[in-house]
Design a protein around this motif. Sequence first.
Motif: not given
Length: 362
Positions: A44-46, A55-61, A67-69, A71-78
């Motif tokens: 969820i983004f504002d 929230s994630q399932v099956g993802v490496d901790a 991602y949270r800290e 890579f979410h800022t670099l996630d071009r796809f998202a």
Amino acid sequence: MSDQALLRRAIEAAHHLEDPAPPWTDILTAARDVVGADSGSLLIFDGSGALLHLSQVGVDADGERDYREHFHTLDRFAHDAMRQPAGQWMDTSRMYALAQFRNTEYYADFMVKYRMAQVQAYILADAPTLRAAISFQRGTVDMGASDRLERGPAAAFFHTLRDGIARRQHAVYSHLANLEEAFSSFDEAICLVGPTGAVMRVSPLAREIFAGPMFAERHGTIWHADPRMRAMLLQSVAMTCQTGVRQSMTIPAGTGVTVTIDMVVAGPSLRVAGERCVLMRMQRRGSEDKQPDPDHLAAVFRITPAEARVLAALVAGQTAAAYAASAGVSVNTVRKQIAMLMTKMQCNRQSELVRKAILGQG
């Protein structure tokens, strides 16, 4: 488990979206199994593109933390996907030429590291102030996956999921409207903001407050004409989100006008899926309100005349620096007087001093 059994489990989980605390882990797990992916995520983004929830399932901790800290800022796809309308399927293998996508930092430093060859996302919500998607990651590319998901039983499940999110959003807005009505009877405005200060919802009274010359909404974010005050506002919002500790402050909002702000973390009934946001309660005091009388304040709170003049200035919306300049004293002197006022009046914050002084005017 058969495909039909997986779908039944997924649909049953989706029917709980209107619960006070939806079982997102169960929903994500069931959706991932329907898709046949290695992992699943709810994002969820504002409106400003800031990450409100993951929230994630099956993802490496480690992958979730990275991602949270960062890579979410670099996630071009998202960010590309979040511009699409609700109900759309997006797929990295369809959207980008592999040679071009491989050159992005997100692919090279994140997807490769965590063995993601393909990401698909289904857009759940496309409101200007809140965008949500459920995404799935695969270790190998399946070019036919999107075709299978866009029709048939799987498509029906994701439509159910999208409709459930829409109903939950409606319930959130209804609850917020009830709060607006309740607080407006006390001349209090409310505003829902994200951790970066992005405005997600404002009451009619809040719109009136934001129409002032100093305290306003600019480009979808809370704003103040004084850069220092603006930084304090945004810092308080971020601190409330991060720690869950209530924050209060009083800010100048124009000539003779102040706004007292109380910030708390928004409760579950004001969130779609656990996203971080802050409920701001605001009360404006204008120049037409009774102005503080230093002599009265000195008598009521048993403080010195000099301290009473400082307290009256704070109630009127002046900063310590502004009062010091107008009174011809040093800022350090004023700050020491404020510290003494807090001790004498048994307050922990400057905003508490202002509140107590206002109530004490009688």
